[in-house]
Design a protein around this motif. Structure first.
Motif, PDB file in Angstrom:
ATOM      1  N   GLN A  57     -46.186  21.736  22.880  1.00 48.74           N
ATOM      2  CA  GLN A  57     -45.770  20.889  21.776  1.00 48.74           C
ATOM      3  C   GLN A  57     -44.839  21.649  20.839  1.00 48.74           C
ATOM      4  O   GLN A  57     -44.991  22.863  20.654  1.00 48.74           O
ATOM      5  N   ASN A  74     -51.779  14.104  21.521  1.00 51.26           N
ATOM      6  CA  ASN A  74     -52.822  15.113  21.717  1.00 51.26           C
ATOM      7  C   ASN A  74     -52.861  15.525  23.194  1.00 51.26           C
ATOM      8  O   ASN A  74     -52.148  14.958  24.036  1.00 51.26           O
ATOM      9  N   GLU A  75     -53.700  16.503  23.535  1.00 50.83           N
ATOM     10  CA  GLU A  75     -53.694  17.060  24.882  1.00 50.83           C
ATOM     11  C   GLU A  75     -54.074  16.019  25.936  1.00 50.83           C
ATOM     12  O   GLU A  75     -53.502  15.994  27.028  1.00 50.83           O
ATOM     13  N   LYS A  76     -55.012  15.154  25.628  1.00 50.36           N
ATOM     14  CA  LYS A  76     -55.411  14.112  26.583  1.00 50.36           C
ATOM     15  C   LYS A  76     -54.248  13.159  26.850  1.00 50.36           C
ATOM     16  O   LYS A  76     -53.982  12.791  28.001  1.00 50.36           O
ATOM     17  N   GLN A  77     -53.544  12.771  25.783  1.00 50.78           N
ATOM     18  CA  GLN A  77     -52.392  11.884  25.940  1.00 50.78           C
ATOM     19  C   GLN A  77     -51.272  12.575  26.717  1.00 50.78           C
ATOM     20  O   GLN A  77     -50.625  11.963  27.576  1.00 50.78           O
TER      21      GLN A  77
END
Length: 226
Positions: A57, A74-77
């Protein structure tokens, strides 16, 4: 399709001096373009590739992919975006040595939750697309370096991504095989795929329609290739 605005990345390993790897870089890439990112070692190519590929990011700035701001995801997205919207091709191929070529191409489809029957059909289709429809049951150690990269390209195509991102895709190949891989990228681009090539190779760079030249973390030239 893809737009970055004032994108910056600063690395700080705990020391007083921070490393400014990318400095307020801005550009857009339209649907169906084939663009190369070039520059010497330390120019920020790898950092920019990681940001475009949602592997990292930015410290500041915006990154829009398909008109969605992913710089704040976020990391999941980011994981979902990487799996479904970006196809990666790496210099080292990153194939599973104990799995067949067909299974290697199926991997991103498995992570996407595609059923067995459908994913086998899709994997066979993209392998046909890169000229390896006759090698489905072979293993990576049974094929050449150029064929391994074709498998990697097929794997990148499996989920029909918005963007194909290739990092030094011909770095381990001889000049004749390099030409073959360039031709495949040209064919894919003519079929409408958006492709970004990160490369040291002048031959690969000039095979694209545009070259973004980086130096010391800055975009110093946006060259249209004749």
């Amino acid at each position: 399709m893809l737009a970055v605005k004032d994108l910056s990345k600063v690395y700080n390993d705990g020391k007083e001096i921070a490393v400014k790897a990318l400095k307020e870089v801005s550009f857009t890439i339209e649907d169906g373009e084939m663009v190369a990112i070039m520059g010497p070692s330390g120019s920020g190519k790898s950092t920019l590739m990681h940001l475009i590929g949602c592997l990292d990011q930015p410290t500041s700035g915006e990154y829009l992919l398909d008109n969605e701001d992913v710089s704040l995801a976020n990391e999941k997205q980011l994981s979902v975006i990487r799996n479904k919207r970006i196809g990666f091709v790496f210099q080292q191929f990153n194939l599973l040595p104990r799995r067949s070529i067909l299974h290697n191409v199926e991997v991103p489809l498995i992570y996407a939750g595609v059923g067995r029957k459908e994913r086998r059909v899709k994997a066979k289709d993209v392998l046909e697309k890169v000229g390896l429809g006759h090698r489905l049951d072979h293993y990576p150690n049974e094929i050449s370096g150029g064929q391994k990269q074709r498998v990697a390209i097929a794997r990148a195509l499996a989920n029909n991504p918005s963007l194909i991102l290739a990092d030094e895709p011909t770095g381990n190949l001889d000049s004749e095989t390099e030409n073959e891989i360039i031709d495949i990228f040209h064919d894919l681009n003519e079929q409408g795929h958006t492709i970004v090539l990160v490369t040291h190779s002048k031959k690969v760079g000039h095979s694209a329609k545009r070259i973004l030249h980086l130096l010391d973390g800055e975009l110093v030239e946006d060259e249209v290739v004749a």
